[in-house]
Design an enzyme around this catalytic site. Sequence first.
Site, mmCIF file in Angstrom:
data_model
loop_
_atom_site.group_PDB
_atom_site.id
_atom_site.type_symbol
_atom_site.label_atom_id
_atom_site.label_comp_id
_atom_site.label_asym_id
_atom_site.label_seq_id
_atom_site.Cartn_x
_atom_site.Cartn_y
_atom_site.Cartn_z
ATOM 1 N N GLU A 227 0.852 -1.132 -0.142
ATOM 2 C CA GLU A 227 0.145 -0.016 0.156
ATOM 3 C C GLU A 227 0.845 1.303 0.050
ATOM 4 O O GLU A 227 1.377 1.666 1.276
ATOM 5 C CB GLU A 227 -0.936 0.097 1.254
ATOM 6 C CG GLU A 227 -1.777 -1.230 1.403
ATOM 7 C CD GLU A 227 -3.021 -1.029 0.469
ATOM 8 O OE1 GLU A 227 -3.136 -0.292 -0.329
ATOM 9 O OE2 GLU A 227 -4.122 -2.080 0.394
ATOM 10 N N CYS A 261 -2.232 8.757 2.610
ATOM 11 C CA CYS A 261 -1.913 8.309 1.364
ATOM 12 C C CYS A 261 -3.302 8.271 0.479
ATOM 13 O O CYS A 261 -3.120 8.761 -0.822
ATOM 14 C CB CYS A 261 -1.750 6.904 1.336
ATOM 15 S SG CYS A 261 -2.773 5.794 2.271
HETATM 16 P P1 NDP Z 1 8.817 5.009 4.474
HETATM 17 O O1 NDP Z 1 8.294 4.615 3.524
HETATM 18 O O2 NDP Z 1 10.393 5.293 4.554
HETATM 19 O O3 NDP Z 1 8.537 4.555 5.808
HETATM 20 C C1 NDP Z 1 7.548 3.637 5.878
HETATM 21 C C2 NDP Z 1 8.027 2.503 6.629
HETATM 22 O O4 NDP Z 1 8.920 1.672 5.869
HETATM 23 C C3 NDP Z 1 8.750 2.305 7.932
HETATM 24 O O5 NDP Z 1 8.535 1.609 8.856
HETATM 25 C C4 NDP Z 1 10.047 2.595 7.542
HETATM 26 O O6 NDP Z 1 11.138 2.232 8.596
HETATM 27 C C5 NDP Z 1 10.163 1.357 6.398
HETATM 28 N N1 NDP Z 1 11.365 1.479 5.499
HETATM 29 C C6 NDP Z 1 11.597 2.558 4.815
HETATM 30 N N2 NDP Z 1 12.610 2.171 3.843
HETATM 31 C C7 NDP Z 1 12.856 0.831 3.903
HETATM 32 C C8 NDP Z 1 13.392 -0.163 3.227
HETATM 33 N N3 NDP Z 1 14.299 0.347 2.401
HETATM 34 N N4 NDP Z 1 13.238 -1.371 3.542
HETATM 35 C C9 NDP Z 1 12.450 -1.695 4.483
HETATM 36 N N5 NDP Z 1 11.737 -0.915 5.107
HETATM 37 C C10 NDP Z 1 11.858 0.368 4.840
HETATM 38 O O7 NDP Z 1 8.565 6.652 4.562
HETATM 39 P P2 NDP Z 1 8.877 8.059 5.150
HETATM 40 O O8 NDP Z 1 8.840 8.057 6.772
HETATM 41 O O9 NDP Z 1 10.281 8.244 4.786
HETATM 42 O O10 NDP Z 1 7.951 9.083 4.273
HETATM 43 C C11 NDP Z 1 8.398 9.344 3.226
HETATM 44 C C12 NDP Z 1 7.262 9.575 2.157
HETATM 45 O O11 NDP Z 1 6.612 8.222 2.025
HETATM 46 C C13 NDP Z 1 6.095 10.441 2.650
HETATM 47 O O12 NDP Z 1 6.479 11.807 2.388
HETATM 48 C C14 NDP Z 1 4.869 9.822 1.875
HETATM 49 O O13 NDP Z 1 5.240 10.454 0.584
HETATM 50 C C15 NDP Z 1 5.213 8.390 1.430
HETATM 51 N N6 NDP Z 1 4.601 7.693 2.541
HETATM 52 C C16 NDP Z 1 3.364 6.954 2.371
HETATM 53 C C17 NDP Z 1 2.511 6.251 3.412
HETATM 54 C C18 NDP Z 1 1.360 5.862 2.933
HETATM 55 O O14 NDP Z 1 0.426 5.932 3.727
HETATM 56 N N7 NDP Z 1 1.108 5.446 1.761
HETATM 57 C C19 NDP Z 1 2.878 6.407 4.634
HETATM 58 C C20 NDP Z 1 4.307 7.041 5.081
HETATM 59 C C21 NDP Z 1 5.026 7.866 3.936
HETATM 60 P P3 NDP Z 1 11.959 3.514 8.958
HETATM 61 O O15 NDP Z 1 10.976 4.371 9.791
HETATM 62 O O16 NDP Z 1 12.795 2.706 10.262
HETATM 63 O O17 NDP Z 1 12.755 3.890 7.990
#
Ligand code: NDP
Length: 450
Positions: A227, A261
């Site tokens: 998602e 999102c």
């Molecule tokens: P991320 O996608 O980085 O974080 C979401 C989750 O994924 C967190 O638990 C994070 O862990 C984990 N994660 C991040 N990178 C990796 C990886 N390479 N491998 C495995 N797990 C990973 O979101 P951000 O917080 O950096 O937000 C950045 C952008 O993402 C936002 O501005 C938005 O555009 C989008 N986003 C979209 C969401 C949605 O609901 N669709 C929700 C959140 C963000 P950790 O925190 O430890 O890095």
Amino acid sequence: MILSKNPYTGETLQEHKESTSEDIDKALEKATAVFREWKTTSFSFRSKLMLKASEELKKNKQEYAETITKEMGKPIKQAIAEVEKCAWVCEYYAENAEAQLAPETIETDAEKSYINYAPLGVIMAIMPWNYPFWQVFRFAAPALMAGNVGVLKHASNVMMCGKNIEKVFIRAGFPEGCFQNLTIGSKKVEEVVKDKRVKAVTLTGSEGAGGSVAATAGKEIKKSVLELGGSNALVVFDDANLEETVKTCVQARFQNTGQSCIAGKRLLLHNNIAEKFTEMFLKEVKELKAGDPIDEDTFIGVQAREDLAKDLEKQVNDSVEMGAKILTGGVRKKAFYAPTVLKDVTPEMPVFKEETFGPAIGITTFRSDEEAVKLINSTQFGLGVSLFTKSREKAQNLIPKIEDGAVFVNELVKSDPRLPFGGTKKSGYGRELSKFGIREFVNIQTVYFK
Ligand code: NDP
């Protein structure tokens, strides 16, 4: 150490010691052991526990909501509503899982043939901070009701929420190990996804995180559900009820301080009503109450982290350089970004073509239904669209031309446990919620008696 910090005050709330590989091993061992028992329990047994989880959430909603507010800056009223929605999804699956997973007889040339829905085992969930309870519960409630067990890697900035969610299941009486929170950063995710004891993985978050986790899962031939981001259009036709539509569009974009999102991120206005609508919309946006997220009357809090506010600021500024005009907002103070409206936005600009994860929206105008459809679809994302029109016929005719996972007419796109939720294109694949969500992590087993 992983830090929980209050983005409004800057205060460090808690330091979390990261789980070691040994800790992970123990957690997965415990999860595997409990799965052997859990999968044999009846739906009515699981249902009773899931209803207890719902009661626990409702009873202590203030406590849970305050942690959400402190850790990621969500205004407290919205945090309470989030916890209540989690209680709802627990109730929904407690009541419906058995029917959704009941064996289905299929007439064939066999004496008897049918489909079984059997649990898979340990499912890993990688979750984001924007709805730190809801995103987890909408995975956990169906997964546990299906007979699976879960391990959570929550976003690093909401580890207190992750611990609290584990506590909800323990307090509700679930066997220890049914749902465990792993205190790990994203670097350790690969190790867990690769582990033989983990059978499938679900991720909600950015495209980058999704692509990386899905690649690891793919190499291991494990199922994944993604998602990811969205850039939903709010499309206002010239026959729409403007007053109601303005209110709905303001909610769609600015609730949760724009960090959703499925938020409406692109405002597409028919040329005939564009000026009037913009004026009405601006008036409402200027009245939004920003402030301390813990205050009950605050509607706009802060971004969950300062870097997220900086990212949004850059997207807005870059769009202005390309010709967009700021009508209100456009200023940042640390993690706070003022509610912002831009006009003269074109599809090449970052606020149109990228996901804007905060309180900013760009206005683009159109002259015909065909042009509206072209704009709706001219994004890499495909989560959902809202169409505002008094003509049901017009909406009905447009729906087949839309590529997104959801079309809402005269309403903002929202998740509801009874309806499937998920996207197309770069918004990901698979579905959550409804009977489709609970069937993502099961073995759809064919049984055939000659
Ligand atoms: P991320 O996608 O980085 O974080 C979401 C989750 O994924 C967190 O638990 C994070 O862990 C984990 N994660 C991040 N990178 C990796 C990886 N390479 N491998 C495995 N797990 C990973 O979101 P951000 O917080 O950096 O937000 C950045 C952008 O993402 C936002 O501005 C938005 O555009 C989008 N986003 C979209 C969401 C949605 O609901 N669709 C929700 C959140 C963000 P950790 O925190 O430890 O890095």
